[in-house]
Scaffold this active site. Structure first.
Site, short mmCIF file in Angstrom:
data_model
loop_
_atom_site.label_atom_id
_atom_site.label_comp_id
_atom_site.label_asym_id
_atom_site.label_seq_id
_atom_site.Cartn_x
_atom_site.Cartn_y
_atom_site.Cartn_z
N ASP A 29 0.88 -1.17 0.01
CA ASP A 29 -0.03 0.05 0.14
C ASP A 29 0.78 1.27 0.02
OD1 ASP A 29 -1.72 1.91 0.52
OD2 ASP A 29 -2.69 1.17 2.41
N GLU A 79 29.80 6.24 6.57
CA GLU A 79 29.69 4.90 6.92
C GLU A 79 29.88 4.08 5.65
OE1 GLU A 79 25.80 3.19 8.09
OE2 GLU A 79 25.68 5.17 9.11
N CYS A 111 25.74 6.64 11.67
CA CYS A 111 24.80 8.21 11.51
C CYS A 111 25.49 9.05 12.48
CB CYS A 111 23.59 8.03 11.36
SG CYS A 111 22.87 6.63 10.26
N THR A 152 13.97 2.91 2.87
CA THR A 152 14.55 3.86 3.67
C THR A 152 15.89 3.85 3.21
OG1 THR A 152 15.32 2.18 5.38
CG2 THR A 152 13.20 3.37 5.78
N SER A 201 16.02 -1.09 16.46
CA SER A 201 16.79 0.07 16.13
C SER A 201 15.75 1.28 16.59
CB SER A 201 16.96 0.22 14.64
OG SER A 201 17.74 1.17 14.43
N HIS A 233 17.85 13.37 13.60
CA HIS A 233 18.41 12.27 12.72
C HIS A 233 17.01 11.59 12.10
CE1 HIS A 233 20.21 9.12 10.64
NE2 HIS A 233 19.80 8.26 11.56
N LYS A 242 8.00 10.56 16.21
CA LYS A 242 7.94 9.54 17.07
C LYS A 242 8.76 9.79 18.44
CE LYS A 242 7.52 5.36 14.29
NZ LYS A 242 8.20 4.05 13.91
N ASN A 275 16.96 8.37 3.15
CA ASN A 275 18.26 8.38 4.18
C ASN A 275 19.44 8.64 3.65
OD1 ASN A 275 19.51 7.78 6.52
ND2 ASN A 275 18.70 5.62 6.61
N SER A 308 23.62 4.32 15.05
CA SER A 308 23.24 2.72 15.59
C SER A 308 24.34 2.19 16.22
CB SER A 308 22.69 2.03 14.31
OG SER A 308 21.34 2.67 14.19
#
Length: 388
Positions: A29, A79, A111, A152, A201, A233, A242, A275, A308
């Site tokens: 979707d 990275e 990151c 992402t 994560s 970030h 979030k 990203n 991370s």
């Protein structure tokens, strides 16, 4: 002495794929991509672009002769470096024709690398006030076709000039940071693609932010009311919301409304790029400054960096008088508007183009790539870069 961001700009490759079309091709979707993670377009790096060329093109757009004269430190956060020994920044030093008397290093911590670079730059300038430091954040996010992380992905770079008497934002001295051993995202040296535990994560990102935020408030006496905006970030743009949701009830309804509104401004570039790992926080910061016209000089901006593995940091800055005059919004918007959309099938073909693993000589067709700085091929294990 004021130390902070004097110049900032970004560069993305000239190709993108539409997330609605990618979703349909994956039998997903489309709202899962456009609303669920908050992405609309994903930048695609052709084989003629790597983390070096992306960073070089970003820097090329903001540096002048005076900068080149005074830069004596290049810090490259990535990275997705191109060599396990040689710092990617050395290629940048050559491509930009910087003076010989320059320190050059590469910093890696997922990151978080560019944030570490900025903190190092502050210390360097405190000891060498006439210096300028070029900090680069450049990455190509790759998880593989038809993987859980495919939506992402992205590619791009941010370049920052850190100096005394900065014209955009003074960086404040106090910050809060932490490290924890977490296997939420990693890429072994033998792997082309990152390995990720997406649920873990997300959880660690949020728990790091909450703990660091509490530490920051305790050590500084500042609270949510003291911030005009907080930039995050953004591995995907919904992540910022979030995080903000975990703290916005600490303030008044006006605080909540202000921070939510400014979060939307800070996501506008990211949702059309995707990203870019080390550069994602700083792309968000650029987006805020270039789209929110009501931010006044003296406004305090918070920045949350998460890499991370894991390292996190919350730090702050104060916008300087007439900072808007030193932004590059027109250039950035023209760059994004001039990009070419590729079909999902074309994206998949581009994604599967890789350089030989055995050092074989290869010459790349650079004609289709409008970037000034490009990767032209490999010869005798040496990457061949051109500045046209």
């Amino acid at each position: 002495m004021k130390i902070g961001i004097d110049k900032i700009g970004f560069y993305v490759p000239h190709l993108y794929v539409d997330m609605n079309k990618l979703a349909k091709a994956r039998n997903v979707d489309p709202e899962k991509y456009t609303i669920g993670i908050g992405q609309e377009k994903m930048a695609i790096a052709p084989i003629t672009q790597d983390s070096v060329t992306l960073a070089a093109n970003a820097a090329l757009n903001i540096l002048d002769d005076a900068d080149k004269k005074n830069i004596d430190f290049v810090i490259f956060g990535t990275e997705t470096g191109v060599d396990n020994s040689k710092a990617a920044g050395i290629y940048i030093h050559h491509l930009l024709e910087l003076k010989p008397n320059v320190r050059t290093i590469e910093v890696k911590q997922a990151c978080y690398g560019a944030t570490a670079g900025i903190q190092m730059a502050k210390g360097h300038i405190a000891l060498n006030p006439d210096s300028k430091v070029l900090v680069l954040a450049s990455d190509i996010a790759r998880y593989g076709l038809r993987t859980g992380g495919e939506a992402t992905q992205g590619a791009g770079a941010v370049a920052l000039v850190i100096s005394r008497d900065p014209r955009i934002m003074k960086l404040e001295d106090k910050s809060a940071f932490m490290t924890g051993e977490v296997m939420d995202f990693w890429r072994p040296v033998y792997s082309e693609y990152a390995l990720v535990n997406g649920k873990l994560s997300n959880e660690k990102y949020l728990s790091f932010f909450e703990e660091i935020w509490q530490t920051f408030k305790t050590s500084t006496g500042l609270s949510i009311k003291d911030f005009a905006a907080i930039c995050y970030h953004l591995p995907y743009t919904k992540m910022g919301l979030k995080a903000l949701r975990t703290i916005y009830d600490e303030g008044t309804e006006a605080d909540k409304e202000r921070l939510l509104k400014n979060l939307e401004y800070s996501k506008m570039y990211n949702k059309n790029v995707g990203n870019i790992y080390t550069g994602s926080l700083y792309l968000s910061f650029i987006s805020l400054l270039e789209h929110q016209k009501d931010l006044e000089e003296g406004a305090r901006i918070g920045l949350f960096s998460y890499g991370s593995g894991a390292v996190g940091e919350f730090f702050t800055g104060i916008l300087q008088p007439n900072y808007q005059a030193h932004l590059n919004q027109k250039q950035h918007e023209e760059m994004l508007a001039s990009r070419i959309e590729v079909t999902v099938a074309e994206y998949e073909k581009i994604f599967e183009m890789i350089l030989p693993k055995d050092g074989s000589t290869v010459q790349l067709d650079t004609e289709a790539d409008p970037a000034k700085i490009k990767l032209a091929g490999v010869s005798e294990h040496i990457r061949q870069y051109i500045n046209s």
